[in-house]
Each structure stands twice: as C-alpha cells, then as structure tokens.
Design an enzyme around this catalytic site. Structure first.
Site, PDB file in Angstrom:
ATOM      1  N   HIS A 184       0.869  -1.184   0.000  1.00 46.72           N
ATOM      2  CA  HIS A 184       0.000   0.000   0.000  1.00 46.72           C
ATOM      3  C   HIS A 184       0.906   1.234   0.000  1.00 46.72           C
ATOM      4  CE1 HIS A 184      -3.753  -1.924   2.126  1.00 46.72           C
ATOM      5  NE2 HIS A 184      -4.051  -1.679   0.862  1.00 46.72           N
ATOM      6  N   CYS A 278      -2.128   2.827   9.181  1.00 45.69           N
ATOM      7  CA  CYS A 278      -3.160   1.864   8.763  1.00 45.69           C
ATOM      8  C   CYS A 278      -4.356   1.872   9.718  1.00 45.69           C
ATOM      9  CB  CYS A 278      -2.595   0.448   8.738  1.00 45.69           C
ATOM     10  SG  CYS A 278      -1.256   0.195   7.590  1.00 45.69           S
TER      11      CYS A 278
HETATM   12  N1  ARG Z   1      -3.750  -7.175   6.477  1.00 44.77           N
HETATM   13  C1  ARG Z   1      -4.135  -5.954   5.848  1.00 44.77           C
HETATM   14  C2  ARG Z   1      -4.076  -6.108   4.344  1.00 44.77           C
HETATM   15  O1  ARG Z   1      -3.178  -6.742   3.858  1.00 44.77           O
HETATM   16  C3  ARG Z   1      -3.285  -4.824   6.309  1.00 44.77           C
HETATM   17  C4  ARG Z   1      -3.756  -3.484   5.841  1.00 44.77           C
HETATM   18  C5  ARG Z   1      -2.853  -2.372   6.226  1.00 44.77           C
HETATM   19  N2  ARG Z   1      -3.423  -1.133   5.975  1.00 44.77           N
HETATM   20  C6  ARG Z   1      -2.817  -0.108   5.370  1.00 44.77           C
HETATM   21  N3  ARG Z   1      -3.423   1.037   5.316  1.00 44.77           N
HETATM   22  N4  ARG Z   1      -1.642  -0.249   4.806  1.00 44.77           N
HETATM   23  O2  ARG Z   1      -4.921  -5.628   3.635  1.00 44.77           O
END
Ligand code: ARG
Length: 286
Positions: A184, A278
């Site tokens: 991300h 996150c």
């Molecule tokens: N386990 C989640 C995923 O892989 C983690 C999300 C993390 N969020 C973020 N804003 N980077 O989607």
C-alpha cells in the site's frame, strides 16, 4: 511507556516550536476481533501466534495518544469475521467532507467496504461515493495539501485514480509500487505537512521515483531498515509525527527538521502488515 519522551529535544533553540499542529478528526476501529487467519501480504503468517489482548492494548495506546495530542477520535464497531477491519485507513478516503468509498481487492476484506460506507451514511455524510474500481482507501490515497498521491501496483486499480480525481475535483498523481512488502502507498510514503513527505525510494518504480523527486526535492528519504519496521506508516498533524518506535533513523531525521517524532509500539498489528497510519482514517471536513 507507550511512546518516547518528546521533551528530550536535541534541536537548537532557534529551530524549536516552528511547526504547528492542526486539529484532526480520526476514525479508528477497535481490534476486538483481530487475528491473522489468512495471508494477503508477505507480513501475514497465520501460523505465527498473535496476542489479541496485547494488540488491543497497543491500539488503545495509539488512540489515547491522539486524544492527548488534542485530536478527536471516533470509532466504528468492529464486525466479527473481519479481522483486518482494525485498519481503518483502508475504509475510505475523505476530503472536503466527501467520502470516496473503498472496494477491496481480496475476498477476505470485501465486506469492509460497505461496512465503512454505512458508517458515513449513518453519520450524516451526504456526498458518499460507491466506487466503480478497486481502491483500498487511504492505504493507497494520501492527501498532500490540495492534491492526492495515489498508489497502484498491488491493490488499487490504476483506473481508480481517474475516478478519484473526478470525484474530488483535485489533482491525483499515480505512483507505482513494486516491492510486495510495501503493498500500500501508506507503507512506503508518509505525508508530513501540506508540501512535505518522507518515503522509501526502492518501494517505487523508476518512473515513480523520478516523479517523487520532481514533486518533493527536499523529501526525507527512509533507509531500508526504517522502512522495514514500517516507519513510513506514520501520521503527522503538522507538528507531531506518530510512527513505530523502531524507526530510529527516521525519528532522528524528523527531529532535525523540527518535527516532534513520537514512537509507538504496535508489534502485534504489524503481524498483519499494519501500523500507525493503517489504523487511522482521517476525516477531513470542508
Ligand atoms: N492485512 C491488511 C491487508 O493486507 C493490512 C492493511 C494495512 N493497511 C494499510 N493502510 N496499509 O490488507
């Protein structure tokens, strides 16, 4: 100690107090049903034990810290069976009170999109957009002043970038992520003020690195060790920058630029590939 002591300030006296914080409103989701029961990024190993109680306590410290800093924290009710719902940043992108909903790439998280959007509708937000293309909210959309940076490569469909630009009426700059550890945009880049960012160059394609240099020639560049502890998954209010305490190099660099860097421990949530940013969805009003 939930965070490092911000009073130990090594900056010269003339560089202190130059940064100003602005009041923020955040949406957070208590990790009551948090676990790592599937794997959709390289950080997630369902065989590795997770301490749910510790995850909750670490999350509470982050929420309390935001409140101590004077910010408003709203919460959304977590839904059983959606363990990643704690990562509120992915729930939407909100600018000028307009809500651009999220549409998740993986089946394990798809129900979170409507869950977050319903919260906004219940709260009385009127300009709420159900997206046509896959996008994971502020995981891949970051607001810098009056423009947006938009990640793609792993989660958000690049076609979403034009959709977001049309919806918000603000310029959107697409950036391509190439390293699966930084899947991300908010794992590889953090917004520090209306015109400053910090990022990890190697997480981006060569073209995107060049775009970032062009846009932010004075950006703080993260070392691999700081990026690897999710140091870029940080939240700035213009003065205080909250980030994982293990990112010691970034903490130093932030202090030398006049920010108050505040390190927090969110190790249990990192087992799902998430940290400070996150867990935090910013609610930007008009
Ligand atoms: N386990 C989640 C995923 O892989 C983690 C999300 C993390 N969020 C973020 N804003 N980077 O989607």
């Amino acid at each position: 100690m939930p965070y490092t002591d911000p009073i130990r300030d090594s900056r010269p006296a003339d560089r202190r107090g130059k940064r100003t914080a602005t009041h923020r409103r955040f949406l957070m989701c208590p990790p009551r049903h948090f676990e790592v029961s599937y794997s959709i990024n390289p950080w997630m190993d369902p065989k590795k034990p997770v301490d749910g109680g510790l995850a909750f306590a670490q999350w509470e410290q982050l929420r309390d810290l935001y409140r101590e800093l004077g910010h408003t924290v709203e919460t959304i009710e977590p839904i059983p069976g959606l363990p990643d719902m704690v990562f509120a940043a992915n729930g939407a992108t909100v600018v000028d009170g307009r809500v651009f909903g999220a549409r998740f790439r993986h089946a394990e998280r798809t129900a979170e999109g409507p869950a977050y959007l319903s919260w906004f509708v219940e709260q009385g937000y009127r300009e709420v957009h159900w997206p046509e293309h896959i996008n994971e909210g502020e995981g891949d959309y970051l607001v810098v002043g009056r423009r947006l940076l938009a990640g793609t490569g792993f989660r958000t469909d690049p076609r979403s970038h034009a959709e977001a630009q049309e919806f918000f009426g603000l310029p959107v700059t697409g950036l391509t992520l190439v390293n699966p550890d930084f899947y991300h945009l908010d794992t590889a880049l953090a917004v520090l003020s209306d015109d400053e960012v910090m990022y990890y160059p190697d997480a981006f394609s060569a073209g995107s690195q060049s775009v970032l240099r062009e846009m932010f020639p004075n950006a703080i560049l993260a070392a691999a060790e700081d990026a690897a502890v999710f140091g870029l998954n940080a939240l700035s209010d213009g003065k205080h920058v909250v980030l994982p305490e293990a990112a010691t190099g970034l903490i130093e660099q932030l202090r030398s630029r006049g920010f108050e860097a505040i390190g927090v421990e969110l190790a249990e949530l990192l087992k799902a590939g998430g940290s400070v940013k996150c867990c935090t969805l910013e609610l930007r009003g008009r």
